[in-house]
Design a protein around this motif. Structure first.
Motif, mmCIF file in Angstrom:
data_model
loop_
_atom_site.group_PDB
_atom_site.id
_atom_site.type_symbol
_atom_site.label_atom_id
_atom_site.label_comp_id
_atom_site.label_asym_id
_atom_site.label_seq_id
_atom_site.Cartn_x
_atom_site.Cartn_y
_atom_site.Cartn_z
ATOM 1 N N ARG A 69 0.821 -1.219 0.000
ATOM 2 C CA ARG A 69 0.000 0.000 0.000
ATOM 3 C C ARG A 69 0.848 1.259 0.000
ATOM 4 O O ARG A 69 0.356 2.338 -0.310
ATOM 5 N N TYR A 86 -8.992 -3.634 -5.148
ATOM 6 C CA TYR A 86 -7.997 -2.577 -4.954
ATOM 7 C C TYR A 86 -7.407 -2.130 -6.303
ATOM 8 O O TYR A 86 -7.299 -0.935 -6.602
ATOM 9 N N THR A 87 -7.050 -3.093 -7.141
ATOM 10 C CA THR A 87 -6.438 -2.771 -8.442
ATOM 11 C C THR A 87 -7.436 -2.025 -9.321
ATOM 12 O O THR A 87 -7.095 -0.998 -9.943
ATOM 13 N N GLN A 89 -9.985 -0.260 -8.415
ATOM 14 C CA GLN A 89 -10.240 1.075 -7.867
ATOM 15 C C GLN A 89 -9.111 2.046 -8.243
ATOM 16 O O GLN A 89 -9.344 3.165 -8.694
ATOM 17 N N ARG A 90 -7.858 1.592 -8.089
ATOM 18 C CA ARG A 90 -6.723 2.476 -8.392
ATOM 19 C C ARG A 90 -6.684 2.808 -9.892
ATOM 20 O O ARG A 90 -6.437 3.950 -10.279
ATOM 21 N N GLU A 93 -9.431 5.336 -10.661
ATOM 22 C CA GLU A 93 -9.073 6.683 -10.185
ATOM 23 C C GLU A 93 -8.093 7.360 -11.147
ATOM 24 O O GLU A 93 -8.246 8.528 -11.489
ATOM 25 N N ILE A 94 -7.091 6.599 -11.562
ATOM 26 C CA ILE A 94 -6.080 7.189 -12.460
ATOM 27 C C ILE A 94 -6.708 7.531 -13.812
ATOM 28 O O ILE A 94 -6.444 8.589 -14.382
ATOM 29 N N ALA A 399 0.211 4.829 -14.629
ATOM 30 C CA ALA A 399 0.007 3.444 -14.175
ATOM 31 C C ALA A 399 0.510 2.483 -15.244
ATOM 32 O O ALA A 399 0.418 2.771 -16.444
ATOM 33 N N GLU A 425 2.770 6.129 -10.563
ATOM 34 C CA GLU A 425 1.956 6.104 -9.337
ATOM 35 C C GLU A 425 1.512 4.698 -8.959
ATOM 36 O O GLU A 425 1.271 4.409 -7.795
ATOM 37 N N PHE A 426 1.367 3.834 -9.980
ATOM 38 C CA PHE A 426 0.759 2.528 -9.692
ATOM 39 C C PHE A 426 1.293 1.493 -10.683
ATOM 40 O O PHE A 426 1.201 1.692 -11.900
ATOM 41 N N ASP A 442 3.202 -2.423 -6.984
ATOM 42 C CA ASP A 442 2.264 -2.092 -5.908
ATOM 43 C C ASP A 442 1.289 -3.242 -5.694
ATOM 44 O O ASP A 442 0.803 -3.442 -4.581
#
Ligand code: SF4
Length: 689
Positions: A69, A86-87, A89-90, A93-94, A399, A425-426, A442
């Motif tokens: 995290r 989680y993946t 969602q990220r 968002e990006i 990402a 970022e990811f 991540d």
């Protein structure tokens, strides 16, 4: 005990083998009688299954989903539900904050298979809304695809692996088949036994050079000059096929002008090859009743690679060596399914089946089939993987979803690649081992391996072959396409497939080039080469059978460009050329073969640097001595291997080890068209420790 017939996952030769399974463990591999391998295997085929039994793993197998995290923090084991949530969602968002083009994805040219690659590019295009999807073809045969598409219409081998041994002349340039495709090297030996003339153009006295009739020991970085001189000889000595050129090609006068200055005498000093050798090579090539050109990364990993590929296609066009059995042009693809990753549209400019992303009709067809609004489809060519470090540093890519690739070992200029990763970022890595890239992720999504799933691979000669599951996976892992489908669904695009065949049939329905290659036909014939456009067709052994090329005009395009120097040439500070190569016992970044006991034993020591003893002794360096190898970008420890087959002024290292990783030294001068880096040429020095 059972035997499962499958396809080797280690190179584009596509050898068939039987995995013998006892009590859920693989106990040996046996050669099967495949179309390309005819009952033979190389040592990777025989011994490359060991990692599936969990013995002596040097690199840990990924056994459960992991999330980190915070950068620099520890990985935490999580459930699949949480990892997917989680993946998704990220990524959402990006996408929302920076737009779809801020997300990059890769397919995989390795053991995942064509179905997974199809699903991954669909995820990029239909779910993310970007053409940012690419594969390792970018760092290997990308120039072959671009160069052959421009000159002949298709970016693949025009001939078949089986044809090679029946050709009467093989011109092998920048291609060490003994190390990269040993079973193709067997075909070269068989051709020699059947009376073929073998011409090898390579700076090293490689294994094939030892059986060659002519070895043109070209200086590193001079391919374009040599290929132009070849064309010059064909025209000056009137060795070309006037009738073929007049009927089936375009651009002859411009081409003639462009090679006018490249007489063999003019390039002899530059290339290190005598005018007589250049002339003799072309007299042999032109006189042969059937001639084939084969190349590897000694052609493609240069900043002028696309031009050279076009030039090689030009030699075949000038002499009419296309469109029939036992002739042609053969870029022999390296990783086992790199042809398949390209076939399946894991390319930023093409949908599956080589259909352009910039064609509105094609976009509309795929949007319709995938149930999305055509306005959601990205109309622009996407990013290439080799551009990502720069784009990440510039803040344009945020990402990176990487499936089955290890850019932190295999890409040029690792210092730059690391900076790019730090700026992201990811990072999501979907893989089977804790690779150098996975260590920086991540999220880690653990996948099944070759041996634990089935599917379809494309071998180097456009042949689709089914590979089979041999054992049940032991860990909390999922199939690659299942993971992607779960992510797509969580991101709001329901994606459900029952099995490989359902994916394959969806793909076929959208790709006229592959439409006739059904699962049933592959089962029956074993090997179905595209184009296979109808259910009745057995596939296509060689392209351009009627001398009709798949270019806009239907004619082959003759092309020549002036030679350009590599971006970084030796000087007083860095006096030697570094050329990256591979070793026969290992595959790519070694995550699979490095975990096989027999291959660990058979392979060379990590991180060696091959030097001609004359160069080494001039520096006071003994055989087997530890040294620093340094370029302007970094330095690594390595052990010198004296090798008299190495040309003076150059050193050679394999990219396959993270100890002495030569990509710390390489530079990312990209071919302007294919964006493939010049990993075969940079300036280094070797110093005693
Ligand atoms: Fe065949 Fe290549 Fe596998 Fe060797 S590595 S067995 S040549 S497919």
């Amino acid at each position: 005990m059972k035997k499962v017939t499958t396809v080797c996952p280690y190179c584009g030769a596509g050898c068939k083998l039987n995995l013998v399974v006892d009590n859920g463990k693989i106990i040996r591999a046996e050669a099967a009688n495949g179309v390309t391998n005819q009952g033979e295997l190389c040592l990777k085929g025989y011994y490359g299954w060991d990692f599936l039994n969990d013995t002596k793993l040097l690199t840990p197998r990924l056994t459960q989903p992991l999330i980190r995290r915070q950068r620099g923090g520890k990985f935490e084991a999580v459930s699949w539900d949480e990892a997917i949530r989680y993946t998704a969602q990220r990524l959402k968002e990006i996408k929302q904050k920076h737009g779809p083009r801020a997300i990059m994805t890769t397919g995989s040219s390795r053991g995942t298979g064509n179905e997974t690659n199809y699903v991954m590019q669909k995820f990029a295009r239909a779910v993310i809304g970007t053409n940012n999807v690419d594969c390792c073809a970018r760092v290997c045969h990308g120039p072959s695809v671009a160069g052959l598409q421009a000159t002949l219409g298709n970016g693949a081998m025009s001939n078949s692996i089986g044809d090679i041994e029946n050709s009467k002349c093989l011109l092998v340039i920048g291609y060490n088949c003994a190390d990269s495709h040993p079973i193709v090297a067997r075909r070269v030996i068989k051709a020699k036994e059947k009376g073929a003339q073998i011409i090898v153009c390579d700076p090293r006295r490689i294994e094939t050079a030892r059986i060659a009739d002519q070895h043109l020991q070209i200086r590193n970085g001079c391919n374009m000059a040599l290929v132009n001189a070849f064309a010059h000889v064909l025209m000056e000595e009137d060795l070309y096929d006037h009738d073929y050129v007049a009927k089936y090609t375009e651009g002859f006068e411009e081409y003639r002008k462009n090679v006018a200055d490249y007489s063999p005498e003019a390039v002899a000093e530059q290339t290190g090859v005598s005018a007589q050798q250049i002339r003799q090579a072309m007299r042999t090539y032109a006189a042969a009743p059937s001639a084939t050109i084969m190349w590897g990364m000694g052609v493609t990993q240069f900043g002028q690679a696309v031009d050279v590929v076009k030039g090689l296609a030009g030699l075949a066009l000038l002499t009419g060596n296309l469109g029939r059995a036992n002739v042609g042009v053969g870029p022999v693809r390296g990783q086992n399914n790199v042809q398949g990753a390209c076939d399946m549209g894991v390319l930023p400019n093409e949908f599956p089946g080589y259909q352009s992303v910039t064609d509105p009709k094609v976009r509309a067809k795929f949007a319709d089939a995938w149930g999305i609004d055509v306005d959601q489809m990205d109309p622009e060519v996407g990013h290439r993987i080799t551009e990502i470090p720069h784009l990440a540093i510039e803040g344009k890519v945020k990402a990176y979803y990487i499936m089955g690739e290890d850019p932190l070992q295999t890409e040029a200029d690792l210092g730059l690649v690391r900076k790019g990763f730090e700026a992201l970022e990811f990072v999501v890595v979907q893989d089977i081992f804790m690779t150098k890239t996975a260590e920086q992720a991540d999220v880690i999504l653990p996948a099944t391996s070759w041996g634990e799933h089935g599917g379809v691979f494309s071998c180097a000669d456009r042949g689709f072959q089914r590979f089979e599951k041999a054992i049940e996976p032991k860990y909390n892992v999922k199939r690659d396409w299942e993971i992607i489908s779960l992510l797509a669904t969580e991101m709001g695009y329901p994606m459900h497939y029952n099995d490989n065949q359902q994916i394959w049939d969806e793909m076929r329905s959208l790709c006229p080039l592959f439409y006739g290659a059904t699962y049933e036909k592959m089962g029956e014939l074993g090997h179905v080469q595209w184009p296979c456009t109808t259910l009745e067709s057995p596939g296509t052994q060689y392209l351009y059978a009627d001398n009709h090329f798949d270019t806009p005009s239907g004619k082959g395009q003759l092309f020549a460009a002036p030679w350009r120097a590599p971006a970084e040439v030796p000087d007083g500070d860095y006096p030697l050329v570094l050329c990256t190569v591979r070793e026969v016992g290992h595959y790519s970044c070694r995550s699979m073969t490095g975990n096989c006991a027999a291959l660990q034993t058979l392979a060379d020591e990590p991180g060696f640097v091959q030097m001609n003893p004359v160069d080494a002794q001039a520096l006071g360096i003994r055989d087997q001595q530890l040294v620093w190898v340094a370029s302007r970008r970094g330095k690594v420890i390595s052990r010198v291997n004296y090798n008299e087959r190495i040309n003076l002024g150059a050193v050679y290292m394999t990219y396959q080890w993270w100890i002495g990783a030569c990509n710390e030294l390489t530079q990312d001068n990209l071919d302007p068209i294919s964006k493939t880096p010049e990993t075969k040429y940079c300036a280094v020095k070797v110093e005693q420790i």
